[in-house]
Design an enzyme around this catalytic site. Structure first.
Site, mmCIF file in Angstrom:
data_model
loop_
_atom_site.group_PDB
_atom_site.id
_atom_site.type_symbol
_atom_site.label_atom_id
_atom_site.label_comp_id
_atom_site.label_asym_id
_atom_site.label_seq_id
_atom_site.Cartn_x
_atom_site.Cartn_y
_atom_site.Cartn_z
ATOM 1 N N GLY A 199 0.814 -1.232 0.000
ATOM 2 C CA GLY A 199 0.000 0.000 0.000
ATOM 3 C C GLY A 199 0.834 1.263 0.000
ATOM 4 O O GLY A 199 1.870 1.371 -0.677
ATOM 5 N N ASN A 226 3.823 5.244 9.211
ATOM 6 C CA ASN A 226 2.755 5.026 8.223
ATOM 7 C C ASN A 226 1.798 3.909 8.627
ATOM 8 O O ASN A 226 0.630 3.938 8.248
ATOM 9 C CB ASN A 226 3.388 4.708 6.860
ATOM 10 N N LEU A 253 -20.197 3.613 17.176
ATOM 11 C CA LEU A 253 -19.670 3.530 18.550
ATOM 12 C C LEU A 253 -20.485 2.581 19.432
ATOM 13 O O LEU A 253 -19.936 1.802 20.199
ATOM 14 C CB LEU A 253 -19.601 4.929 19.168
ATOM 15 N N TYR A 271 -10.832 5.256 14.779
ATOM 16 C CA TYR A 271 -9.837 5.653 13.766
ATOM 17 C C TYR A 271 -9.661 7.181 13.734
ATOM 18 O O TYR A 271 -8.540 7.693 13.744
ATOM 19 C CB TYR A 271 -10.315 5.131 12.413
ATOM 20 N N LYS A 320 -6.404 9.558 14.307
ATOM 21 C CA LYS A 320 -5.856 10.377 13.230
ATOM 22 C C LYS A 320 -5.867 11.864 13.607
ATOM 23 O O LYS A 320 -5.019 12.631 13.134
ATOM 24 C CB LYS A 320 -6.606 10.118 11.924
ATOM 25 N N THR A 327 -6.136 2.209 -3.114
ATOM 26 C CA THR A 327 -5.359 1.094 -2.553
ATOM 27 C C THR A 327 -6.289 -0.113 -2.453
ATOM 28 O O THR A 327 -7.486 -0.010 -2.742
ATOM 29 C CB THR A 327 -4.849 1.409 -1.125
HETATM 30 P P1 NAD Z 1 -2.526 -1.065 4.368
HETATM 31 O O1 NAD Z 1 -3.426 -1.833 5.255
HETATM 32 O O2 NAD Z 1 -2.428 -1.480 2.936
HETATM 33 O O3 NAD Z 1 -1.049 -1.036 4.977
HETATM 34 C C1 NAD Z 1 -0.804 -0.828 6.360
HETATM 35 C C2 NAD Z 1 0.457 -1.568 6.727
HETATM 36 O O4 NAD Z 1 0.672 -1.382 8.148
HETATM 37 C C3 NAD Z 1 0.357 -3.078 6.484
HETATM 38 O O5 NAD Z 1 1.482 -3.518 5.790
HETATM 39 C C4 NAD Z 1 0.288 -3.658 7.886
HETATM 40 O O6 NAD Z 1 0.835 -4.960 8.000
HETATM 41 C C5 NAD Z 1 1.079 -2.628 8.691
HETATM 42 N N1 NAD Z 1 0.773 -2.729 10.111
HETATM 43 C C6 NAD Z 1 -0.458 -2.852 10.678
HETATM 44 N N2 NAD Z 1 -0.337 -3.012 12.015
HETATM 45 C C7 NAD Z 1 0.986 -3.025 12.293
HETATM 46 C C8 NAD Z 1 1.720 -3.183 13.486
HETATM 47 N N3 NAD Z 1 1.113 -3.384 14.657
HETATM 48 N N4 NAD Z 1 3.070 -3.148 13.416
HETATM 49 C C9 NAD Z 1 3.704 -2.962 12.231
HETATM 50 N N5 NAD Z 1 3.051 -2.809 11.072
HETATM 51 C C10 NAD Z 1 1.697 -2.833 11.092
HETATM 52 O O7 NAD Z 1 -3.009 0.469 4.485
HETATM 53 P P2 NAD Z 1 -2.741 1.736 3.541
HETATM 54 O O8 NAD Z 1 -4.002 2.046 2.828
HETATM 55 O O9 NAD Z 1 -1.482 1.616 2.781
HETATM 56 O O10 NAD Z 1 -2.570 2.871 4.671
HETATM 57 C C11 NAD Z 1 -1.334 3.345 5.142
HETATM 58 C C12 NAD Z 1 -1.594 4.530 6.069
HETATM 59 O O11 NAD Z 1 -2.336 5.526 5.386
HETATM 60 C C13 NAD Z 1 -2.413 4.151 7.306
HETATM 61 O O12 NAD Z 1 -1.936 4.879 8.422
HETATM 62 C C14 NAD Z 1 -3.807 4.610 6.932
HETATM 63 O O13 NAD Z 1 -4.586 4.887 8.066
HETATM 64 C C15 NAD Z 1 -3.502 5.857 6.137
HETATM 65 N N6 NAD Z 1 -4.569 6.286 5.217
HETATM 66 C C16 NAD Z 1 -4.920 5.540 4.122
HETATM 67 C C17 NAD Z 1 -5.923 6.021 3.271
HETATM 68 C C18 NAD Z 1 -6.337 5.295 2.017
HETATM 69 O O14 NAD Z 1 -7.187 5.800 1.281
HETATM 70 N N7 NAD Z 1 -5.788 4.131 1.713
HETATM 71 C C19 NAD Z 1 -6.572 7.222 3.553
HETATM 72 C C20 NAD Z 1 -6.196 7.924 4.687
HETATM 73 C C21 NAD Z 1 -5.181 7.455 5.501
#
Ligand code: NAD
Length: 446
Positions: free
Chosen positions: A217, A287, A296, A352, A356, A387
């Site tokens: 991601g 990240n 809730l 969440y 954030k 993603t």
């Molecule tokens: P994703 O689920 O594809 O990737 C998240 C990664 O974090 C995974 O590889 C997972 O194994 C790792 N992870 C989870 N828990 C963990 C832990 N305890 N220790 C170590 N690693 C851990 O998610 P993504 O969509 O790539 O999101 C990445 C970031 O971006 C996140 O913080 C998410 O909240 C934020 N985000 C994503 C979006 C979106 O549209 N995809 C929007 C806003 C924010």
């Protein structure tokens, strides 16, 4: 990555015709950065209000990047890849007419994927209340222009620069296609000279960066982008993701660290690894994040605690360890990933959104602490990013998420990564304490 079929359809001749007749959005294909690409694909028009102070730096950047720029009135056929206006000298609301006079004749002539940049003086640093009011007013102007030109894939952003701020890396970011999905943002650049990289294509040469959640991601894209910029990247993820993590590390020439960031000994394990293998870290990117959505009333305590632990408290504990042990090197950068949910709130995401918003609080609270060490902390707040996570949404939610922004499409993981790379740049020393949305000016939230 999911395909945006609606965007594909509107880019065909019949699809585009129907969308236009029905008044539906017609998203433009966004220009994205490739190494060696020119900063701008056409000329910039630059101007300044009387008494402004930032135009010389704009000219320096345009010259250094070999970009063509024009001043003064132009023929009616002239189109522009960028309009850059230095409004830092505007000291009363009467003088806001200056921005009207500069932009009114030329705003319709901004090219596809064009850039509008307004530069100002931070209202809180203004000399008088009258100046503060006029400078604050620029925000509404820029955000509206973003909505007027978004259909063309063009963006509008505002940079508030303190006296003696070094805005080179920020200008380069916002003018380039690295900021493709960053729209209607207000960035503050404080005083302080950044260290200009010897090579702007490799600003992180010799630096060590750690990215959590890097096996897939957005995290994988951050690792790729920081490695492209010259950093050695340590890719961290949970042991369960070990295979994907090793594959990504191979791809970017980095190394791996398998840790669950919520484990009691995680901060020590991370800090020891960075000290022993690399003598510290230059760029640390928080990240990793999870969602466990429920309204809730239906949310059990486990869901609440799990999200709080991964997305917020782990970061707090790791930051403390990085700072206590002086593991973060001088000029270090901490970057953290928030979300539009943390700004606007989201039904079913009370856990969440709490984390954030807490991430934004972390940036606000630690920025002065890091400034004392010539280091910085900033956040990105992604909106709708294409993603696996957003690909799994029901189609209605997914379509609404994509279209409800000025650019009428979702962003890509690389858009988040490029923003982080701008924060990480050694030249971005004055960029501290910002939360920048990477959301194509999504209509939700502040
Ligand atoms: P994703 O689920 O594809 O990737 C998240 C990664 O974090 C995974 O590889 C997972 O194994 C790792 N992870 C989870 N828990 C963990 C832990 N305890 N220790 C170590 N690693 C851990 O998610 P993504 O969509 O790539 O999101 C990445 C970031 O971006 C996140 O913080 C998410 O909240 C934020 N985000 C994503 C979006 C979106 O549209 N995809 C929007 C806003 C924010």
């Amino acid at each position: 990555m999911p395909t945006d079929r609606y965007q594909q359809l509107t880019q065909s001749a019949p699809g585009g015709f129907i969308a236009k007749r029905l008044g539906l959005p017609q998203p433009t294909s966004l220009r994205r950065y490739e190494p060696g690409q020119p900063l701008l694909e056409g000329p910039a028009l630059i101007g300044a209000a009387p008494g402004s102070r930032l135009l010389p730096e704009v000219e320096d950047v345009l010259q250094a990047t070999g970009s063509e720029y024009l001043t003064g009135p132009q023929g009616e056929d002239q189109r522009f890849a960028a309009l850059v206006y230095d409004a830092s000298g505007i000291s009363s609301t009467d003088e806001l007419t200056e921005i009207y006079e500069f932009f009114h004749p030329v705003i319709k002539r901004v090219d596809r994927n064009g850039r509008v940049l307004v530069l100002g003086t931070p209202p809180e640093m203004s000399a008088t209340p009258r100046q503060a009011i006029a400078q604050r007013a620029l925000e509404g102007f820029v955000r509206s222009i973003g909505k007027e030109i978004g259909q063309k894939g063009a963006t509008a952003n505002l940079i508030y620069a303190a006296q003696d701020a070094d805005i080179e890396s920020t200008l380069r970011f916002y003018l380039s296609s690295k900021s493709a999905f960053v729209d209607a943002q207000v960035t503050r650049v404080g005083a302080g000279k950044g260290i200009a990289p010897a090579d702007w294509e490799k600003p992180l040469d010799g630096k060590v960066a750690l990215v959590t959640g890097a096996s897939r991601g957005i995290g994988a894209s951050i690792a790729e982008t920081l490695a492209r910029d010259g950093a050695h990247v340590v890719l961290l993820d949970i042991p369960k993701q070990g295979q994907d993590l090793a594959k990504m590390a191979n791809e970017v020439g980095g190394s791996t660290l398998q840790v669950d960031i919520t484990a009691d000994d995680a901060p020590k394990e991370i800090v020891d690894h960075l000290k022993e293998r690399h003598g510290g870290v230059d760029v640390f990117v928080h990240n990793a994040g999870i969602t466990q959505d429920k309204t809730l009333g239906n949310m059990d305590e486990g869901k609440w605690n799990a999200v709080l632990a991964v997305n917020l408290t782990s970061q707090e504990r790791i930051n403390a360890a990085l700072l206590e042990g002086d593991v973060l090197k001088p000029g270090g950068r901490i970057v953290t990933v928030s979300s539009m949910s943390g700004i606007a709130g989201n039904r079913g995401q009370s856990n969440y959104a709490t984390t954030k918003a807490g991430v934004i609080g972390t940036v606000d609270a630690l920025a002065p602490v890091l400034a004392e060490r010539d280091a910085t902390i900033n956040a990105v707040a992604p909106g709708f990013i294409e993603t696996q996570m957003t690909g799994a949404m029901p189609i209605g939610t997914r379509e609404a998420g994509r279209r409800m922004s000025s650019l009428a499409q979702g962003g890509l993981p690389v858009d988040v990564a490029e923003t982080i790379a701008w924060f990480a740049n050694p030249a971005s020393a004055g960029v501290n304490g910002n939360t920048v949305r990477v959301c194509g000016q999504n209509l939700l939230g502040a």
